[in-house]
Design a protein around this motif. Structure first.
Motif: not given
Length: 369
Positions: A21, A25, A148, A152, A155, A280, A284
Motif C-alpha cells: 500500500t 500509493t 491497510c 488494499f 484500492t 491511501s 501512507w
C-alpha cells in the motif's frame, strides 16, 4: 533491549498489505509523471529495472537483518560504528524519510484542493490530515496494518478498474520508440529510480515489528507485487497519453480516470479514484509518522514513541509549507529525492554489513547468544 520490550508484531498478510500500500500509493501522486519525464515511452521498463535492482538490495538487507536479528537499526548502527558515527547513520536514514514525508504531505493537500475543494484553505485540509495521521500513529502499527489489509483490495480494484475502462483510449503507437530516450538512459534511470521503493527501508529500520522467519517472504512478495502494480499502471498511462503529453499533468492517474467515457452511464469515474486516493494518502502518512517516531524512540532510548508524535507532526506541518506551490514541491522531489535518495536508503544496510564483517561483529555467534 529497549526495542524488544513490549514490541508489537504484525502478521505476514498485514505486513505485505502495508508495504504494498505505501509503496504503490505514489501512483496517485506524481510518480507516473516523473518516470515518463525520465524514460519517455520506455518508462514502464524503468519500473521493471527498478524492481529488479530493489530485489538485489533487499538480498543485502536480508543479510544485514540475519546478522543482527534482535536489534533495531539505531542499536545496530551504534553497536557497529559507535555512538557518534552511528548517530550520523541514523540521521542519514531519518532525513530522507522526513523529506519525503513532508513533500508527500504537501502534495496530498495541494491535490485535494485542485480536485475536490478548490475554495478550501490548504492549511485546513492539511490540518485534517495532521489529525488523522497523528491518531493512527498513536493507535499503533498493528491498527494501521489491519487498515491497510482491509483497504488494499478495494484500492487495487479501483486502480485496475480505471485501467480496464481506459481501454478504449489505448494506442500502442505511444509505446514507440521501444527504448524511449535510449537503452543506456533507461537502465541508468531504472537504477536511480529504485528510490521509489524507499518505503522498503521500513523492514530494516523497524525489523522487530515483523516475525523474523517471515521477513524474507514479506520483502520479496511486497517488491514483486508493487513492481507489477506500478508497471501495469505506468504502461496503461503511456497507452492513453503519449510521452510528450504524459509528462505534463501533475495528477497523471486522475487525468487518466477523467478520460474514461463509455457512454452516458460510465463516465466521471474519478470519483472512485478520489475516495481511495484519500484513504491511501491517510495510510501512507500514518505509516510515515509512526516509522519516524519509532526510529527516534529507539535512537533516544525512550520507552514509548507516542510522546514524539505531536512534535514530529508540528515539524512536518511547518516544513510542508516551504515549497511555494505544487510545481515547486514536485520539482523538489524529482530533482533531489529520486536522484540521490536511493543512496541513503539502500546504501546503509550494505555499509553496516561490510563494517560488521570487517570488525567481526554480529553473525552466528550473536544469534546463538
Amino acid at each position: 533491549m529497549v526495542g524488544i520490550i513490549n514490541q508489537v508484531k504484525i502478521g505476514q498478510a498485514e505486513a505485505i498489505a502495508l508495504l504494498v500500500t505505501v509503496m504503490s500509493t505514489k501512483l496517485f501522486l506524481t510518480y507516473p509523471l516523473i518516470i515518463v519525464s525520465h524514460g519517455g515511452s520506455a518508462a514502464w521498463q524503468i519500473v521493471i529495472i527498478s524492481g529488479l535492482v530493489t530485489l538485489v538490495f533487499f538480498w543485502l538487507i536480508l543479510k544485514y537483518i540475519e546478522r543482527f536479528p534482535d536489534r533495531s537499526f539505531p542499536e545496530t548502527a551504534e553497536y557497529i560504528s559507535g555512538p557518534y558515527f552511528g548517530g550520523l547513520l541514523v540521521m542519514l536514514l531519518l532525513l530522507p524519510w522526513l523529506f519525503e514525508l513532508t513533500m508527500t504531505f504537501r502534495r496530498f493537500g495541494e491535490m485535494i484542493v485542485i480536485i475536490a475543494l478548490p475554495e478550501t484553505s490548504i492549511g485546513l485540509i492539511m490540518l485534517i490530515f495532521f489529525c488523522g495521521a497523528g491518531l493512527a500513529a498513536y493507535l499503533g502499527l498493528s491498527t494501521i496494518a489491519r487498515a491497510c489489509h482491509l483497504v488494499f483490495p478495494f484500492t487495487l480494484g479501483a486502480a485496475l478498474l480505471i485501467v480496464a475502462f481506459s481501454y478504449s483510449n489505448w494506442d500502442t503507437d505511444w509505446l514507440f520508440p521501444i527504448f524511449g530516450n535510449g537503452p543506456w538512459i533507461t537502465i541508468k534511470e531504472g537504477v536511480i529510480q529504485s528510490s521509489a521503493f524507499y518505503e522498503l527501508s521500513f523492514i530494516y529500520a523497524l525489523p522487530l515489528v515483523f516475525y523474523a522467519h517471515q521477513i524474507k517472504k514479506i520483502g520479496y512478495t511486497s517488491i514483486i507485487v508493487t513492481t507489477v502494480i506500478l508497471t501495469t499502471m505506468v504502461l496503461a498511462y503511456l497507452l492513453v497519453f503519449p510521452a510528450v503529453v504524459g509528462e505534463e499533468p501533475y495528477l497523471p492517474l486522475y487525468n487518466m480516470a477523467r478520460s474514461v467515457y463509455l457512454g452516458r452511464f460510465i463516465q466521471r469515474i474519478e470519483a472512485i479514484f478520489l475516495l481511495f486516493w484519500v484513504i491511501s494518502g491517510y495510510l501512507w502518512v500514518s505509516v510515515g509518522v509512526y516509522g519516524l517516531c519509532h526510529i527516534l524512540k529507539d535512537w533516544l532510548k525512550l520507552p514509548d514513541h507516542r510522546p514524539l508524535i505531536l512534535p514530529a507532526l508540528i515539524i512536518i506541518f511547518a516544513l510542508a509549507f516551504i515549497p511555494q506551490s505544487l510545481p515547486d514541491a514536485v520539482l523538489t522531489v524529482q530533482e533531489y529525492f529520486y536522484e540521490i535518495g536511493f543512496i541513503a536508503i539502500f546504501g546503509l544496510p550494505p555499509l553496516l554489513l561490510l563494517l560488521a564483517v570487517l570488525l567481526g561483529k554480529g553473525g552466528k555467534n550473536n544469534v546463538e547468544k
